[in-house]
Scaffold this motif. Structure first.
Motif, PDB file in Angstrom:
ATOM      1  N   ALA A  55       0.822  -1.209   0.000  1.00  0.00           N
ATOM      2  CA  ALA A  55       0.000   0.000   0.000  1.00  0.00           C
ATOM      3  C   ALA A  55       0.858   1.261   0.000  1.00  0.00           C
ATOM      4  O   ALA A  55       0.592   2.211  -0.742  1.00  0.00           O
ATOM      5  CB  ALA A  55      -0.934  -0.009   1.214  1.00  0.00           C
ATOM      6  N   VAL A  56       1.905   1.278   0.820  1.00  0.00           N
ATOM      7  CA  VAL A  56       2.778   2.451   0.894  1.00  0.00           C
ATOM      8  C   VAL A  56       3.459   2.700  -0.445  1.00  0.00           C
ATOM      9  O   VAL A  56       3.471   3.827  -0.973  1.00  0.00           O
ATOM     10  CB  VAL A  56       3.828   2.274   2.007  1.00  0.00           C
ATOM     11  N   LEU A  57       4.035   1.663  -1.024  1.00  0.00           N
ATOM     12  CA  LEU A  57       4.801   1.828  -2.258  1.00  0.00           C
ATOM     13  C   LEU A  57       3.906   2.067  -3.467  1.00  0.00           C
ATOM     14  O   LEU A  57       4.379   2.559  -4.494  1.00  0.00           O
ATOM     15  CB  LEU A  57       5.694   0.609  -2.484  1.00  0.00           C
ATOM     16  N   ALA A  58       2.628   1.726  -3.356  1.00  0.00           N
ATOM     17  CA  ALA A  58       1.688   2.014  -4.443  1.00  0.00           C
ATOM     18  C   ALA A  58       1.141   3.429  -4.361  1.00  0.00           C
ATOM     19  O   ALA A  58       0.346   3.830  -5.209  1.00  0.00           O
ATOM     20  CB  ALA A  58       0.541   1.006  -4.441  1.00  0.00           C
ATOM     21  N   GLY A  59       1.533   4.191  -3.336  1.00  0.00           N
ATOM     22  CA  GLY A  59       1.183   5.607  -3.302  1.00  0.00           C
ATOM     23  C   GLY A  59       0.136   6.030  -2.307  1.00  0.00           C
ATOM     24  O   GLY A  59      -0.354   7.170  -2.389  1.00  0.00           O
ATOM     25  N   ALA A  60      -0.239   5.166  -1.371  1.00  0.00           N
ATOM     26  CA  ALA A  60      -1.227   5.584  -0.373  1.00  0.00           C
ATOM     27  C   ALA A  60      -0.697   6.757   0.435  1.00  0.00           C
ATOM     28  O   ALA A  60       0.479   6.794   0.806  1.00  0.00           O
ATOM     29  CB  ALA A  60      -1.563   4.416   0.561  1.00  0.00           C
ATOM     30  N   GLY A  61      -1.565   7.724   0.730  1.00  0.00           N
ATOM     31  CA  GLY A  61      -1.142   8.857   1.537  1.00  0.00           C
ATOM     32  C   GLY A  61      -0.899   8.470   2.987  1.00  0.00           C
ATOM     33  O   GLY A  61      -0.062   9.061   3.669  1.00  0.00           O
ATOM     34  N   MET A  62      -1.637   7.469   3.451  1.00  0.00           N
ATOM     35  CA  MET A  62      -1.469   6.972   4.814  1.00  0.00           C
ATOM     36  C   MET A  62      -1.998   5.553   4.874  1.00  0.00           C
ATOM     37  O   MET A  62      -2.969   5.210   4.187  1.00  0.00           O
ATOM     38  CB  MET A  62      -2.223   7.847   5.820  1.00  0.00           C
ATOM     39  N   VAL A  63      -1.358   4.741   5.684  1.00  0.00           N
ATOM     40  CA  VAL A  63      -1.854   3.398   5.971  1.00  0.00           C
ATOM     41  C   VAL A  63      -2.088   3.302   7.464  1.00  0.00           C
ATOM     42  O   VAL A  63      -1.163   3.515   8.260  1.00  0.00           O
ATOM     43  CB  VAL A  63      -0.852   2.312   5.523  1.00  0.00           C
ATOM     44  N   ARG A  64      -3.329   3.019   7.840  1.00  0.00           N
ATOM     45  CA  ARG A  64      -3.679   2.819   9.247  1.00  0.00           C
ATOM     46  C   ARG A  64      -3.737   1.310   9.502  1.00  0.00           C
ATOM     47  O   ARG A  64      -4.411   0.582   8.777  1.00  0.00           O
ATOM     48  CB  ARG A  64      -5.041   3.432   9.563  1.00  0.00           C
ATOM     49  N   LEU A  65      -3.062   0.847  10.530  1.00  0.00           N
ATOM     50  CA  LEU A  65      -2.974  -0.577  10.817  1.00  0.00           C
ATOM     51  C   LEU A  65      -3.698  -0.932  12.097  1.00  0.00           C
ATOM     52  O   LEU A  65      -3.506  -0.285  13.137  1.00  0.00           O
ATOM     53  CB  LEU A  65      -1.503  -0.991  10.939  1.00  0.00           C
ATOM     54  N   ALA A  66      -4.532  -1.973  12.027  1.00  0.00           N
ATOM     55  CA  ALA A  66      -5.153  -2.554  13.209  1.00  0.00           C
ATOM     56  C   ALA A  66      -4.628  -3.977  13.334  1.00  0.00           C
ATOM     57  O   ALA A  66      -4.923  -4.838  12.493  1.00  0.00           O
ATOM     58  CB  ALA A  66      -6.675  -2.557  13.071  1.00  0.00           C
ATOM     59  N   ALA A  67      -3.826  -4.224  14.354  1.00  0.00           N
ATOM     60  CA  ALA A  67      -3.163  -5.522  14.489  1.00  0.00           C
ATOM     61  C   ALA A  67      -2.669  -5.712  15.914  1.00  0.00           C
ATOM     62  O   ALA A  67      -2.553  -4.740  16.681  1.00  0.00           O
ATOM     63  CB  ALA A  67      -1.981  -5.611  13.515  1.00  0.00           C
ATOM     64  N   PRO A  68      -2.357  -6.957  16.303  1.00  0.00           N
ATOM     65  CA  PRO A  68      -1.759  -7.192  17.620  1.00  0.00           C
ATOM     66  C   PRO A  68      -0.418  -6.469  17.743  1.00  0.00           C
ATOM     67  O   PRO A  68       0.223  -6.134  16.744  1.00  0.00           O
ATOM     68  CB  PRO A  68      -1.567  -8.715  17.645  1.00  0.00           C
ATOM     69  N   ARG A  69       0.011  -6.263  18.988  1.00  0.00           N
ATOM     70  CA  ARG A  69       1.220  -5.472  19.238  1.00  0.00           C
ATOM     71  C   ARG A  69       2.453  -6.042  18.529  1.00  0.00           C
ATOM     72  O   ARG A  69       3.255  -5.290  17.970  1.00  0.00           O
ATOM     73  CB  ARG A  69       1.476  -5.393  20.746  1.00  0.00           C
ATOM     74  N   ARG A  70       2.619  -7.356  18.546  1.00  0.00           N
ATOM     75  CA  ARG A  70       3.790  -7.946  17.882  1.00  0.00           C
ATOM     76  C   ARG A  70       3.794  -7.623  16.395  1.00  0.00           C
ATOM     77  O   ARG A  70       4.830  -7.308  15.812  1.00  0.00           O
ATOM     78  CB  ARG A  70       3.807  -9.457  18.082  1.00  0.00           C
ATOM     79  N   VAL A  71       2.611  -7.683  15.785  1.00  0.00           N
ATOM     80  CA  VAL A  71       2.507  -7.365  14.360  1.00  0.00           C
ATOM     81  C   VAL A  71       2.805  -5.893  14.131  1.00  0.00           C
ATOM     82  O   VAL A  71       3.518  -5.527  13.190  1.00  0.00           O
ATOM     83  CB  VAL A  71       1.106  -7.738  13.827  1.00  0.00           C
TER      84      VAL A  71
END
Length: 266
Positions: A55-71
């Motif tokens: 997502a980042v390298l395809a040009g997204a302005g921001m990526v919001r992540l919902a994941a466990p702490r280790r991830v």
């Protein structure tokens, strides 16, 4: 008659440039498209790294992540610009690295996915529904929601490989008694009849289905089948689908952001 149309050389790139144009001087992270990513688990943490990178390298302005702490820690070590916090997103990516056996994580994805499903009429743009990529672990969760009477819209992009497509078709066959469903599906049959399989999946779900393979077929309701040559066999590796899910999410978010700016007269 041909069963699918194939974009001519360069046409796909030209189309993407029109849909998600190059950022200008007035753009910022929110106008370029925000992707909400539900990916990764204790079992498959690396999938979130790959999807976020796509997502980042395809040009997204921001990526919001919902994941466990280790991830989160692994993703931020690779992509420190990713934001591990909830907030508005213009497209969602659900499922890369999600283990359905992890009931807590699966319930989180189920809640988010259910919120995007519902009737959409005949409007292909589905402006009241957030575009959503349904990948990997989210695909099996989707079948449960469809069994409850919910339905995808064309704004839902399902990205199964042949094995996942066979599992989806088998699970969805119990919802109806069509002649096609009665035949039964397995991976070998999907690989032998990909056009039939992808059309059937689109019909049963109501979504846009991207059947991954050496040649990728894309089916959407009431639209011609599209065939895309995805590149060399070197891409047939674990994790390439996670990257693809992130890339598609970035394109969808960028398209929504552009439409919002046009609607606002910007």
């Amino acid at each position: 008659r041909p069963i699918a149309r194939r974009p001519v050389d360069g046409a796909l790139g030209d189309y993407l440039t029109r849909v998600v144009p190059e950022p200008g001087a007035d753009d910022h992270k929110y106008t370029r498209g925000v992707v909400g990513l539900w990916a990764g688990s204790e079992t498959y943490p690396g999938a979130a790294v790959l999807a976020a990178s796509g997502a980042v390298l395809a040009g997204a302005g921001m990526v919001r992540l919902a994941a466990p702490r280790r991830v989160e820690d692994l993703v931020l070590a690779a992509r420190p610009e990713v934001v591990p916090a909830a907030g508005r997103a213009q497209a969602l990516v659900l499922g890369p690295g999600i283990d359905p056996a992890d009931t807590t994580r699966a319930d989180e994805v189920r809640t988010v996915l259910a919120s995007t499903l519902g009737p959409c009429g005949k409007d292909r743009q589905c402006p009241t529904r957030i575009p959503t990529v349904v990948d990997a672990g989210a695909l099996s969760i989707l079948t449960e929601l469809l069994a409850e009477g919910l339905r995808c819209t064309p704004c839902h992009v399902l990205t199964p490989h042949a094995g996942e497509a066979a599992a989806l078709l088998t699970a969805l066959a119990v919802l109806e008694t069509s002649a096609e469903a009665a035949h039964g599906w397995n991976r070998e049959r999907v690989e032998a009849h990909p056009a039939r399989a992808v059309r059937e999946l689109s019909r049963l779900t109501g979504g846009t289905v991207l059947l991954k393979g050496a040649t990728t077929l894309i089916a959407a309701p009431d639209r011609p089948l599209v065939s895309v040559d995805c590149g060399p066999g070197w891409m047939a590796t674990a994790g390439s689908g996670d990257v693809l899910a992130g890339v598609i999410g970035a394109v969808l978010a960028g398209a929504v952001a552009r439409r919002e700016r046009e609607a606002a007269g910007a």
